[in-house]
Design an enzyme around this catalytic site. Sequence first.
Site, PDB file in Angstrom:
ATOM      1  N   ASP A  10     -30.543  37.979   1.663  1.00 52.68           N
ATOM      2  CA  ASP A  10     -29.320  37.887   0.841  1.00 52.68           C
ATOM      3  C   ASP A  10     -29.727  38.094  -0.613  1.00 52.68           C
ATOM      4  OD1 ASP A  10     -26.536  37.347   0.207  1.00 52.68           O
ATOM      5  OD2 ASP A  10     -27.162  35.383  -0.495  1.00 52.68           O
ATOM      6  N   SER A  11     -28.736  38.340  -1.472  1.00 50.93           N
ATOM      7  CA  SER A  11     -29.026  38.476  -2.896  1.00 50.93           C
ATOM      8  C   SER A  11     -29.469  37.138  -3.495  1.00 50.93           C
ATOM      9  CB  SER A  11     -27.786  38.968  -3.631  1.00 50.93           C
ATOM     10  OG  SER A  11     -26.735  38.020  -3.466  1.00 50.93           O
ATOM     11  N   TYR A  42     -25.340  40.879  -6.772  1.00 50.45           N
ATOM     12  CA  TYR A  42     -25.216  42.267  -6.322  1.00 50.45           C
ATOM     13  C   TYR A  42     -23.775  42.763  -6.466  1.00 50.45           C
ATOM     14  CZ  TYR A  42     -29.747  42.572  -3.788  1.00 50.45           C
ATOM     15  OH  TYR A  42     -31.061  42.641  -3.441  1.00 50.45           O
ATOM     16  N   GLY A  43     -22.837  41.848  -6.315  1.00 52.60           N
ATOM     17  CA  GLY A  43     -21.435  42.232  -6.115  1.00 52.60           C
ATOM     18  C   GLY A  43     -20.749  42.896  -7.291  1.00 52.60           C
ATOM     19  N   CYS A  73     -25.476  39.022   3.945  1.00 56.48           N
ATOM     20  CA  CYS A  73     -24.797  39.287   2.674  1.00 56.48           C
ATOM     21  C   CYS A  73     -23.778  40.392   2.934  1.00 56.48           C
ATOM     22  CB  CYS A  73     -25.836  39.756   1.656  1.00 56.48           C
ATOM     23  SG  CYS A  73     -25.163  40.312   0.084  1.00 56.48           S
ATOM     24  N   ASN A  74     -22.506  40.100   2.703  1.00 54.96           N
ATOM     25  CA  ASN A  74     -21.470  41.110   2.926  1.00 54.96           C
ATOM     26  C   ASN A  74     -21.661  42.308   2.007  1.00 54.96           C
ATOM     27  OD1 ASN A  74     -18.983  39.785   4.631  1.00 54.96           O
ATOM     28  ND2 ASN A  74     -20.175  38.264   3.525  1.00 54.96           N
ATOM     29  N   THR A  75     -22.050  42.035   0.759  1.00 50.77           N
ATOM     30  CA  THR A  75     -22.170  43.112  -0.220  1.00 50.77           C
ATOM     31  C   THR A  75     -23.276  44.080   0.185  1.00 50.77           C
ATOM     32  OG1 THR A  75     -21.521  41.477  -1.883  1.00 50.77           O
ATOM     33  CG2 THR A  75     -22.389  43.565  -2.693  1.00 50.77           C
ATOM     34  N   GLU A 149     -24.920  29.418  -7.001  1.00 51.48           N
ATOM     35  CA  GLU A 149     -26.319  29.492  -7.444  1.00 51.48           C
ATOM     36  C   GLU A 149     -26.657  28.351  -8.405  1.00 51.48           C
ATOM     37  OE1 GLU A 149     -28.826  31.650  -6.559  1.00 51.48           O
ATOM     38  OE2 GLU A 149     -27.552  32.649  -5.089  1.00 51.48           O
ATOM     39  N   CYS A 181     -17.860  36.534   1.530  1.00 52.03           N
ATOM     40  CA  CYS A 181     -19.152  36.524   0.834  1.00 52.03           C
ATOM     41  C   CYS A 181     -19.848  35.260   1.304  1.00 52.03           C
ATOM     42  CB  CYS A 181     -18.942  36.507  -0.680  1.00 52.03           C
ATOM     43  SG  CYS A 181     -20.420  36.069  -1.645  1.00 52.03           S
ATOM     44  N   THR A 182     -21.101  35.385   1.703  1.00 49.70           N
ATOM     45  CA  THR A 182     -21.774  34.227   2.319  1.00 49.70           C
ATOM     46  C   THR A 182     -21.919  33.049   1.354  1.00 49.70           C
ATOM     47  OG1 THR A 182     -23.875  35.371   1.889  1.00 49.70           O
ATOM     48  CG2 THR A 182     -22.969  35.512   4.113  1.00 49.70           C
ATOM     49  N   HIS A 183     -21.911  33.337   0.059  1.00 51.77           N
ATOM     50  CA  HIS A 183     -21.971  32.225  -0.903  1.00 51.77           C
ATOM     51  C   HIS A 183     -20.748  31.308  -0.803  1.00 51.77           C
ATOM     52  CE1 HIS A 183     -25.159  34.523  -2.892  1.00 51.77           C
ATOM     53  NE2 HIS A 183     -25.418  33.436  -3.591  1.00 51.77           N
TER      54      HIS A 183
HETATM   55  N1  DGL Z   1     -23.789  36.656  -0.782  1.00 54.43           N
HETATM   56  C1  DGL Z   1     -23.294  37.928  -1.085  1.00 54.43           C
HETATM   57  C2  DGL Z   1     -22.207  38.410  -0.139  1.00 54.43           C
HETATM   58  O1  DGL Z   1     -22.100  37.943   0.974  1.00 54.43           O
HETATM   59  C3  DGL Z   1     -23.089  38.464  -2.470  1.00 54.43           C
HETATM   60  C4  DGL Z   1     -23.209  37.764  -3.704  1.00 54.43           C
HETATM   61  C5  DGL Z   1     -23.612  38.685  -4.837  1.00 54.43           C
HETATM   62  O2  DGL Z   1     -24.815  38.938  -4.957  1.00 54.43           O
HETATM   63  O3  DGL Z   1     -22.733  39.134  -5.600  1.00 54.43           O
HETATM   64  O4  DGL Z   1     -21.452  39.282  -0.485  1.00 54.43           O
END
Ligand code: DGL
Length: 255
Positions: A10-11, A42-43, A73-75, A149, A181-183
């Site tokens: 993941d990011s 990343y997003g 990570c979805n992104t 984070e 988004c997994t976060h």
């Molecule tokens: N955890 C990430 C996701 O599922 C992205 C968060 C990010 O880096 O912007 O999309």
Amino acid sequence: MASPAIGFFDSGLGGISVLADAVKALPREDFLYLGDSANAPYGVKAPDEVLRLVRNAAGGLARMGVKALVIACNTASSVAASVLRDEYVFPIIALEPALKPAAESGGTGAILVMATPLTLSSKSYRRLHARYGERAVPLPCPGLMEFVEREELDSPGLHEYLDNLLSPFSGQQVDAAVLGCTHYLFLREAIRSHLPRGTRLMDSNAGVVRQLIRRLEGENLLTQSPGPGKVEIVSTGGRDKAEQMERMLRRYSER
Ligand code: DGL
């Protein structure tokens, strides 16, 4: 001979929510988690830049000898899953926002899809939306992962952010909110408190873990070791970040 680890990526620490469910379901396996905290988020980056970062990370995990890779990570999944599947022979399991199950579970109200700007503008999301998005309202959430984070899971700043994002829906019929988004899984309670009563919160974690098990079984890759397996966490952001992820894994596993 010991079986190689299952790689997770993941990011940052969002994928820890997926890892926690996978460890519970596969307690005899070894896991190796890589969080690219130095390059997060990343997003809000350009797709080419994210593709470069994900390729780099996958290359690192491949060199460490993982037997499968979960892009938690979805992104990263939305821009890199199909590219990586052409580049590696081991199983690659990717995530997508849980819009399909949300759309298929009935109702007539809106389905809010909370995800990063990059996920929502990707080709793979646009395809998903064209098929299942009749009631979907895409809600890009730049800046939301950063609360996680910073471990701000219930702060006044977080509630202000969520209020700005979600108050336009109060009093409307909302059937589901997709945590794309997994976060955001770490923010479940906070998000729920800003949504109309009865809104279902949907995520893809259980489906991804089921798919991981299916792929490992199908390719005869499940460990024969009696376990328990080890979980190793590394972060491009250094030791402090990795320790924070270990802490979040413990906390999330105990929920
Ligand atoms: N955890 C990430 C996701 O599922 C992205 C968060 C990010 O880096 O912007 O999309």
